[in-house]
Design an enzyme around this catalytic site. Structure first.
Site, PDB file in Angstrom:
ATOM      1  N   TYR A 208      -7.676   9.817 -28.581  1.00 18.56           N
ATOM      2  CA  TYR A 208      -7.945   8.401 -29.061  1.00 18.56           C
ATOM      3  C   TYR A 208      -7.389   8.060 -30.336  1.00 18.56           C
ATOM      4  CZ  TYR A 208     -10.137   3.799 -30.208  1.00 18.56           C
ATOM      5  OH  TYR A 208      -9.992   2.583 -30.937  1.00 18.56           O
ATOM      6  N   TYR A 260      -9.676  -9.356 -29.027  1.00 16.59           N
ATOM      7  CA  TYR A 260     -11.153  -9.178 -29.808  1.00 16.59           C
ATOM      8  C   TYR A 260     -11.749 -10.208 -29.569  1.00 16.59           C
ATOM      9  CZ  TYR A 260      -8.187  -5.713 -32.437  1.00 16.59           C
ATOM     10  OH  TYR A 260      -7.432  -4.728 -33.014  1.00 16.59           O
ATOM     11  N   VAL A 278      -5.154  -3.680 -35.503  1.00 14.07           N
ATOM     12  CA  VAL A 278      -5.773  -3.683 -36.802  1.00 14.07           C
ATOM     13  C   VAL A 278      -4.491  -3.391 -37.749  1.00 14.07           C
ATOM     14  CG1 VAL A 278      -7.994  -3.615 -36.831  1.00 14.07           C
ATOM     15  CG2 VAL A 278      -6.654  -1.498 -36.852  1.00 14.07           C
TER      16      VAL A 278
HETATM   17  N1  GLU Z   1      -8.196   2.901 -34.617  1.00 15.10           N
HETATM   18  C1  GLU Z   1      -8.836   1.755 -34.635  1.00 15.10           C
HETATM   19  C2  GLU Z   1     -10.260   2.027 -34.606  1.00 15.10           C
HETATM   20  O1  GLU Z   1     -10.719   2.449 -33.511  1.00 15.10           O
HETATM   21  C3  GLU Z   1      -8.498   0.752 -33.530  1.00 15.10           C
HETATM   22  C4  GLU Z   1      -8.732  -0.401 -34.236  1.00 15.10           C
HETATM   23  C5  GLU Z   1      -7.649  -1.587 -33.489  1.00 15.10           C
HETATM   24  O2  GLU Z   1      -6.821  -1.767 -33.888  1.00 15.10           O
HETATM   25  O3  GLU Z   1      -8.526  -2.513 -32.825  1.00 15.10           O
HETATM   26  O4  GLU Z   1     -11.155   1.840 -35.159  1.00 15.10           O
END
Ligand code: GLU
Length: 335
Positions: A208, A260, A278
Site C-alpha cells: 500500500y 474524500y 494528497v
Molecule cells: N499515502 C497516503 C496515506 O495513506 C495516501 C493519502 C491520500 O492521498 O489520500 O496516508
C-alpha cells in the site's frame, strides 16, 4: 535512450503539434492562466517527504479517447500518485479475484468520513469502500503473488499498461510513508482482527505504501483517466489495461467516494467519476470521451487540490461534462 523512449517522444511530438493550434488547447491555457495566481491552500506535510512539493507547481491535461493529448504547465513534473492509485488497484483486485470475492473484503458504500478514518462497516466488519485507506489496504492485501517483489511487479506492470511508460516507486516517499504510517497500521490491525486481511499484514501495508509512492506526472494521470474513459484501453498505446467488465465497478466507487469527504458536493457540482490524492492531483473520467488530470499541491482542508477543484468545476460547467446534464450540447471545443 532506448527505442521505446524514441517512439514515445515522437508520438508525443506529433500529438503536441496537432494539439498546439486547437481551440481546446487555447481554452486550457486560459484556464491555467486564470488559476495560476490562486494561492489558497497548503501543501500536505503529514508525511515529511510530501512537504517538499513546490506550492506553485501547476498543470492541466486532457486526453481524449481518440488518443489526442492536451497539456499545459508543469505536465512532466513527477509527483507521487498517492490515493489516485486506489481505483486502479481495485481494478486489479477485481481481475484477480472476481467481483463476488472482492465484495466480501471491501464494500462500496460512501462514508462521508476523512480518508484515514479508523472505521469499518459495523454490519459486515468490511471497510466501507476501496477509496478510503481502510478499503485500499484491504485491496492491496488482495493482490496476488508468491512474494513481495512479485506482488509489487504485478502492480507496476498494471500501472505501466495504464500510463504507457515505465513505472517506478519514489524510495524516499515510500520510506517516509512507512515511517509515519502508524495510523494506517492501526487500520490494518483492526481489519486483521476481523479477518478482513491475511496475517502477512506488514507486506500488504508495504505494498500500500509503495502504490502511494508510485511516480507519475500530470500527463500520465490524464492518460490513465482516459484509459478508464475508453473502457479500459489506453488510447495512446492501444493496450488494454483492465478488463472492460470492471470499468463500471471502478467508475461507480470513484463517483460516490473518490473525493474524500467532498465526494457528494463534487458529484453534485462537477458530476464525473474522479479521484484525488494528497500530493495535489485530481483525475476525472468523462465516460466515452476523455480523461482529465489537474496537478497543484496546494490542498484545502479536505485534502483536495484547491486549483484542481476550481479547474474541474469550470471545465465541467463550460464543456457540459456533468454526466446528468442531458440538455446541454457538448461544447464544440471537444469536436
Ligand atoms: N499515502 C497516503 C496515506 O495513506 C495516501 C493519502 C491520500 O492521498 O489520500 O496516508
Amino acid at each position: 535512450m532506448n527505442k521505446q523512449d524514441d517512439r514515445n517522444d515522437l508520438e508525443i511530438l506529433v500529438s503536441e503539434m496537432k494539439a498546439i493550434k486547437s481551440p481546446l488547447r487555447r481554452y486550457l491555457n486560459e484556464l491555467y492562466a486564470k488559476y495560476k495566481t490562486l494561492d489558497e491552500g497548503k501543501v500536505a506535510d503529514y508525511i515529511p517527504e510530501l512537504a517538499k512539493a513546490k506550492p506553485d507547481w501547476f498543470s492541466i491535461c486532457v486526453v481524449k479517447t481518440n488518443g489526442q493529448v492536451f497539456e499545459v504547465g508543469d505536465s512532466r513534473q513527477d509527483f507521487t500518485i498517492q490515493s489516485m492509485s486506489k481505483p486502479f488497484m481495485y481494478g486489479l483486485a477485481l481481475e484477480q479475484h472476481g467481483r463476488e470475492f472482492v465484495s466480501t473484503k471491501v464494500g462500496v458504500e460512501p462514508t462521508g468520513e476523512a480518508f484515514n478514518s479508523i472505521i469499518l462497516d459495523e454490519a459486515s466488519n468490511r471497510p466501507f469502500n476501496p477509496m478510503v485507506n481502510a478499503g485500499a489496504i484491504a485491496t492491496a492485501a488482495l493482490i496476488r503473488g508468491e512474494d513481495p517483489p512479485t506482488r509489487l511487479n504485478r502492480v507496476l506492470d498494471m500501472f505501466e499498461r495504464y500510463t504507457g511508460r515505465k513505472a517506478s516507486v519514489d524510495i524516499a516517499v515510500f520510506a517516509s510513508e512507512k515511517q509515519t504510517g502508524n495510523r494506517n497500521r492501526a487500520i490494518g490491525y483492526l481489519m486483521l482482527n476481523f479477518g478482513m486481511v491475511p496475517p502477512n499484514l506488514d507486506e500488504s501495508l508495504d505494498l500500500y505504501f509503495q502504490q502511494c509512492s508510485l511516480l507519475v506526472n500530470c500527463r500520465d494521470m490524464a492518460v490513465m483517466a482516459a484509459t478508464l474513459a475508453n473502457n479500459g484501453i489506453n488510447p495512446t498505446t492501444g493496450q488494454r489495461a483492465v478488463e472492460a467488465q470492471y470499468i463500471p465497478d471502478i467508475l461507480s466507487v470513484m463517483y460516490t467516494s473518490g473525493m474524500y469527504n467532498y465526494a457528494g458536493q463534487w458529484a453534485y457540482s462537477v458530476g464525473i467519476p474522479a479521484k484525488s490524492g494528497v500530493s495535489g492531483g485530481i483525475i476525472g473520467v468523462v465516460p466515452g470521451k476523455l480523461g482529465i488530470a489537474v496537478f497543484s499541491p496546494l490542498l484545502d482542508s479536505q485534502g483536495n487540490s484547491v486549483r484542481g477543484i476550481k479547474v474541474c468545476e469550470q471545465l465541467s460547467r463550460e464543456l457540459g461534462l456533468h454526466i446528468f446534464n442531458l440538455s446541454n450540447q457538448q461544447s464544440e471545443l471537444l469536436d
